[in-house]
Design a protein around this motif. Structure first.
Motif, PDB file in Angstrom:
ATOM      1  N   PHE A 113      47.899  74.040  67.188  1.00 28.87           N
ATOM      2  CA  PHE A 113      47.411  74.666  68.412  1.00 28.87           C
ATOM      3  C   PHE A 113      48.611  75.227  69.177  1.00 28.87           C
ATOM      4  O   PHE A 113      49.649  74.573  69.285  1.00 28.87           O
ATOM      5  N   TYR A 114      48.442  76.432  69.687  1.00 31.59           N
ATOM      6  CA  TYR A 114      49.525  77.052  70.460  1.00 31.59           C
ATOM      7  C   TYR A 114      48.892  77.756  71.655  1.00 31.59           C
ATOM      8  O   TYR A 114      47.840  78.390  71.535  1.00 31.59           O
ATOM      9  N   LEU A 115      49.560  77.617  72.816  1.00 31.46           N
ATOM     10  CA  LEU A 115      48.971  78.094  74.070  1.00 31.46           C
ATOM     11  C   LEU A 115      49.907  79.006  74.845  1.00 31.46           C
ATOM     12  O   LEU A 115      51.132  78.834  74.820  1.00 31.46           O
ATOM     13  N   PHE A 116      49.324  79.956  75.552  1.00 33.25           N
ATOM     14  CA  PHE A 116      50.007  80.609  76.660  1.00 33.25           C
ATOM     15  C   PHE A 116      50.126  79.521  77.732  1.00 33.25           C
ATOM     16  O   PHE A 116      49.115  78.986  78.179  1.00 33.25           O
ATOM     17  N   HIS A 117      51.343  79.186  78.146  1.00 32.07           N
ATOM     18  CA  HIS A 117      51.538  78.054  79.041  1.00 32.07           C
ATOM     19  C   HIS A 117      51.349  78.459  80.503  1.00 32.07           C
ATOM     20  O   HIS A 117      52.009  79.365  80.998  1.00 32.07           O
ATOM     21  N   ASN A 118      50.436  77.768  81.168  1.00 28.20           N
ATOM     22  CA  ASN A 118      50.264  77.865  82.614  1.00 28.20           C
ATOM     23  C   ASN A 118      50.032  79.282  83.107  1.00 28.20           C
ATOM     24  O   ASN A 118      50.838  79.862  83.824  1.00 28.20           O
ATOM     25  N   VAL A 119      48.911  79.863  82.724  1.00 26.28           N
ATOM     26  CA  VAL A 119      48.508  81.159  83.270  1.00 26.28           C
ATOM     27  C   VAL A 119      48.201  80.966  84.751  1.00 26.28           C
ATOM     28  O   VAL A 119      47.365  80.135  85.127  1.00 26.28           O
ATOM     29  N   CYS A 120      48.889  81.707  85.609  1.00 24.89           N
ATOM     30  CA  CYS A 120      48.748  81.492  87.057  1.00 24.89           C
ATOM     31  C   CYS A 120      49.058  82.787  87.810  1.00 24.89           C
ATOM     32  O   CYS A 120      49.360  83.824  87.213  1.00 24.89           O
ATOM     33  N   GLU A 121      48.971  82.701  89.126  1.00 23.01           N
ATOM     34  CA  GLU A 121      49.209  83.875  89.969  1.00 23.01           C
ATOM     35  C   GLU A 121      50.590  84.475  89.740  1.00 23.01           C
ATOM     36  O   GLU A 121      50.763  85.689  89.778  1.00 23.01           O
ATOM     37  N   MET A 122      51.563  83.625  89.488  1.00 19.21           N
ATOM     38  CA  MET A 122      52.943  84.057  89.360  1.00 19.21           C
ATOM     39  C   MET A 122      53.190  84.915  88.121  1.00 19.21           C
ATOM     40  O   MET A 122      53.976  85.854  88.148  1.00 19.21           O
ATOM     41  N   ASN A 123      52.504  84.593  87.004  1.00 16.41           N
ATOM     42  CA  ASN A 123      52.858  85.243  85.743  1.00 16.41           C
ATOM     43  C   ASN A 123      51.764  86.075  85.103  1.00 16.41           C
ATOM     44  O   ASN A 123      51.974  86.657  84.033  1.00 16.41           O
ATOM     45  N   ILE A 124      50.588  86.164  85.731  1.00 15.56           N
ATOM     46  CA  ILE A 124      49.478  86.848  85.085  1.00 15.56           C
ATOM     47  C   ILE A 124      49.811  88.303  84.758  1.00 15.56           C
ATOM     48  O   ILE A 124      49.489  88.802  83.674  1.00 15.56           O
ATOM     49  N   ALA A 144      49.406  85.022  60.329  1.00 17.77           N
ATOM     50  CA  ALA A 144      50.334  84.578  59.293  1.00 17.77           C
ATOM     51  C   ALA A 144      50.202  83.094  58.998  1.00 17.77           C
ATOM     52  O   ALA A 144      50.883  82.566  58.113  1.00 17.77           O
ATOM     53  N   GLY A 145      49.362  82.389  59.745  1.00 17.73           N
ATOM     54  CA  GLY A 145      49.149  80.971  59.511  1.00 17.73           C
ATOM     55  C   GLY A 145      50.166  80.063  60.182  1.00 17.73           C
ATOM     56  O   GLY A 145      50.125  78.842  59.996  1.00 17.73           O
ATOM     57  N   ARG A 146      51.035  80.631  61.013  1.00 16.57           N
ATOM     58  CA  ARG A 146      52.036  79.809  61.709  1.00 16.57           C
ATOM     59  C   ARG A 146      51.466  79.254  63.012  1.00 16.57           C
ATOM     60  O   ARG A 146      52.045  78.367  63.625  1.00 16.57           O
ATOM     61  N   ILE A 147      50.368  79.800  63.447  1.00 15.28           N
ATOM     62  CA  ILE A 147      49.538  79.255  64.527  1.00 15.28           C
ATOM     63  C   ILE A 147      48.136  79.154  63.960  1.00 15.28           C
ATOM     64  O   ILE A 147      47.567  80.153  63.520  1.00 15.28           O
ATOM     65  N   ARG A 148      47.589  77.959  63.960  1.00 18.02           N
ATOM     66  CA  ARG A 148      46.239  77.798  63.403  1.00 18.02           C
ATOM     67  C   ARG A 148      45.164  78.141  64.438  1.00 18.02           C
ATOM     68  O   ARG A 148      44.134  78.720  64.096  1.00 18.02           O
ATOM     69  N   HIS A 149      45.404  77.762  65.704  1.00 16.18           N
ATOM     70  CA  HIS A 149      44.423  78.022  66.747  1.00 16.18           C
ATOM     71  C   HIS A 149      45.149  78.418  68.035  1.00 16.18           C
ATOM     72  O   HIS A 149      46.073  77.727  68.472  1.00 16.18           O
ATOM     73  N   GLY A 169      40.331  87.292  75.998  1.00 16.01           N
ATOM     74  CA  GLY A 169      39.320  86.294  75.665  1.00 16.01           C
ATOM     75  C   GLY A 169      38.811  86.387  74.241  1.00 16.01           C
ATOM     76  O   GLY A 169      38.422  85.374  73.648  1.00 16.01           O
ATOM     77  N   HIS A 170      38.831  87.571  73.660  1.00 12.83           N
ATOM     78  CA  HIS A 170      38.313  87.747  72.303  1.00 12.83           C
ATOM     79  C   HIS A 170      39.144  87.036  71.248  1.00 12.83           C
ATOM     80  O   HIS A 170      38.674  86.794  70.136  1.00 12.83           O
ATOM     81  N   GLU A 171      40.407  86.682  71.592  1.00 15.75           N
ATOM     82  CA  GLU A 171      41.273  85.988  70.639  1.00 15.75           C
ATOM     83  C   GLU A 171      41.492  84.514  71.010  1.00 15.75           C
ATOM     84  O   GLU A 171      42.120  83.778  70.268  1.00 15.75           O
ATOM     85  N   MET A 172      40.987  84.094  72.167  1.00 16.92           N
ATOM     86  CA  MET A 172      41.195  82.706  72.594  1.00 16.92           C
ATOM     87  C   MET A 172      40.159  81.787  71.954  1.00 16.92           C
ATOM     88  O   MET A 172      38.987  82.135  71.871  1.00 16.92           O
ATOM     89  N   GLU A 173      40.612  80.621  71.532  1.00 15.35           N
ATOM     90  CA  GLU A 173      39.727  79.654  70.882  1.00 15.35           C
ATOM     91  C   GLU A 173      39.482  78.403  71.728  1.00 15.35           C
ATOM     92  O   GLU A 173      38.554  77.644  71.452  1.00 15.35           O
ATOM     93  N   PHE A 174      40.314  78.179  72.737  1.00 10.48           N
ATOM     94  CA  PHE A 174      40.140  77.013  73.610  1.00 10.48           C
ATOM     95  C   PHE A 174      40.950  77.251  74.877  1.00 10.48           C
ATOM     96  O   PHE A 174      41.818  78.132  74.935  1.00 10.48           O
ATOM     97  N   CYS A 175      40.636  76.481  75.904  1.00 11.84           N
ATOM     98  CA  CYS A 175      41.363  76.589  77.170  1.00 11.84           C
ATOM     99  C   CYS A 175      41.642  75.201  77.722  1.00 11.84           C
ATOM    100  O   CYS A 175      40.780  74.318  77.678  1.00 11.84           O
ATOM    101  N   GLN A 176      42.840  75.028  78.261  1.00 10.23           N
ATOM    102  CA  GLN A 176      43.265  73.740  78.825  1.00 10.23           C
ATOM    103  C   GLN A 176      43.402  73.892  80.337  1.00 10.23           C
ATOM    104  O   GLN A 176      44.157  74.737  80.809  1.00 10.23           O
ATOM    105  N   ILE A 177      42.650  73.095  81.096  1.00 12.47           N
ATOM    106  CA  ILE A 177      42.687  73.187  82.547  1.00 12.47           C
ATOM    107  C   ILE A 177      42.877  71.814  83.175  1.00 12.47           C
ATOM    108  O   ILE A 177      42.633  70.787  82.539  1.00 12.47           O
ATOM    109  N   GLN A 178      43.309  71.824  84.437  1.00  7.37           N
ATOM    110  CA  GLN A 178      43.386  70.596  85.211  1.00  7.37           C
ATOM    111  C   GLN A 178      41.975  70.226  85.621  1.00  7.37           C
ATOM    112  O   GLN A 178      41.332  70.934  86.379  1.00  7.37           O
ATOM    113  N   LEU A 179      41.506  69.105  85.110  1.00  7.98           N
ATOM    114  CA  LEU A 179      40.104  68.733  85.317  1.00  7.98           C
ATOM    115  C   LEU A 179      39.996  67.227  85.524  1.00  7.98           C
ATOM    116  O   LEU A 179      40.436  66.432  84.706  1.00  7.98           O
ATOM    117  N   ASN A 180      39.409  66.865  86.650  1.00 10.35           N
ATOM    118  CA  ASN A 180      39.122  65.468  86.985  1.00 10.35           C
ATOM    119  C   ASN A 180      38.088  65.479  88.093  1.00 10.35           C
ATOM    120  O   ASN A 180      37.753  66.540  88.636  1.00 10.35           O
TER     121      ASN A 180
END
Length: 377
Positions: A113-124, A144-149, A169-180
């Motif tokens: 799994f590989y992510l764009f880290h911390n998408v936010c107002e500063m870097n969008i 190339a198979g060096r990132i599976r998801h 969004g068409h290439e994203m497979e999951f999203c990680q958010i601050q959730l509680n």
């Protein structure tokens, strides 16, 4: 261990976050490698198969520590997640060199799994700018198979996430958010979840215990929860809340010692989602916790049209509430860095025109002055 299905994978519902590994001192780079290895070995033995790291964690040591420990296990026995560090704009034009270095540090030939880290107002804007080739490069690595998801993590607000998803969004497979349960309303996690449902994206959770703030509560709240579930620990309530959300696939917990790890693994040994009355009680407690500090701005925006400096007051107040509740932290300063100097809290001149039309009768000018002072401090 509870497991969740993701495409053709079987992921442990509890993932080990490598942002808060055991350390010898106040220096986060001073990692107790032996203790960290013992924890990872225990987690592997108990069925945890998802491990999350990132470029900045532990002063750059997290990837190396994780790589050194996990290399003794067959590659197919664990899933490794890493991230492109666009949280720091100094990295924004270095996607290729950083990605290659991350593979070396983690001693793997691919990331599960590989992510764009911390998408936010500063870097969008930078993340969306094609000249940096971030999106194109990461999609190429996926092919190339060096990132599976491929996915993204986000601390930004709803509008920032929406912009990102509209573009990629068409290439994203999951999203990680601050959730509680505290951020369900406070950080509008409920609305972010609705957005992710529209894109049919499974959710990865970070900060399930709000940096430890939800590991213990004021005594009246703890007594209220104990009356509902006498044998449930207070931290477990936060995890049971997340087990009640069907979109949640992996819950990441940054555990600093074996005691925390053992407790969390025990909690994830069985599924115990909250009943509706239990969920209502928990969210009511969260609301009371926030009300003790937060200004009840409803974002009606009457104030904005009367502000002599044309400040986005509701946005600034939302960041002020976050900064006060967290007693500092990085979220407010990070979001504010996207604003010009004349739109910052200290640009308020205290004219009180906004207060004259505020339906909630909030003392906005005092909040702006206090916010500016807290940021300096």
């Amino acid at each position: 261990m509870i497991y969740r299905e993701f495409q053709d994978l079987r992921l442990s519902a509890l993932g080990m976050g490598a942002m808060r590994l055991p350390v010898f001192s106040s220096d986060e780079a001073d990692v107790d490698v032996k203790a960290a290895e013992e924890m990872i070995d225990y987690a592997m033995a108990k069925g945890v198969n998802y491990y999350d790291t990132a470029w900045p964690y532990h002063g750059g040591k997290s990837e190396t520590v994780l790589g050194n420990v996990l290399k003794k296990y067959p590659r197919e026995q664990f899933y490794l997640a890493d991230k492109f560090p666009g949280y720091d704009l100094a990295n924004i034009d270095k996607v290729e060199s950083i990605f290659e270095e991350q593979l070396k540090k983690c001693q793997v030939s691919y990331f599960d799994f590989y992510l764009f880290h911390n998408v936010c107002e500063m870097n969008i804007d930078s993340y969306l700018d094609p000249k940096y080739r971030i999106f194109d490069y990461l999609v190429k690595q996926k092919k190339a198979g060096r990132i599976r998801h491929l996915g993204f993590s986000a601390h930004g607000n709803y509008d920032v996430m929406k912009r990102f998803l509209e573009a990629y969004g068409h290439e994203m497979e999951f999203c990680q958010i601050q959730l509680n349960y505290l951020d369900w309303k406070f950080q509008e996690a409920d609305k972010k979840m609705e957005l992710l449902r529209e894109y049919h994206l499974p959710v990865w959770v970070m900060e399930p215990l709000r940096g430890g703030r939800l590991a213990s509560l004021d005594q009246p709240y703890e007594e209220q929860l104990k009356a509902l579930r006498p044998k449930e620990s207070i931290p477990a309530w936060a995890f049971r809340f997340l087990q009640s959300l069907p979109e949640v696939t992996v819950v990441l917990s940054g555990m600093s010692n074996m005691e925390q790890l053992r407790a969390n693994i025990e909690t994830f040994g069985e599924e115990k989602p909250l009943e509706e009355k239990e969920k209502e009680a928990l969210l009511a407690i969260a609301g009371e916790m926030v009300e003790k500090i937060a200004l009840p701005c409803t974002a009606c925006r009457y104030c904005v049209s009367h502000c002599s400096k044309e400040l986005d007051i509701p946005f600034l107040l939302s960041l002020y509430n976050e900064h006060c509740f967290t007693e500092g932290g990085f979220i407010a300063p990070m979001a504010l860095s996207s604003l010009p100097a004349d739109k910052q809290p200290d640009a308020c001149v205290g004219c009180r025109n906004c207060e004259a039309v505020c339906p909630q009768q909030l003392k906005i000018s005092e909040a702006m002055a206090d916010f500016a002072q807290k940021l300096k401090g």
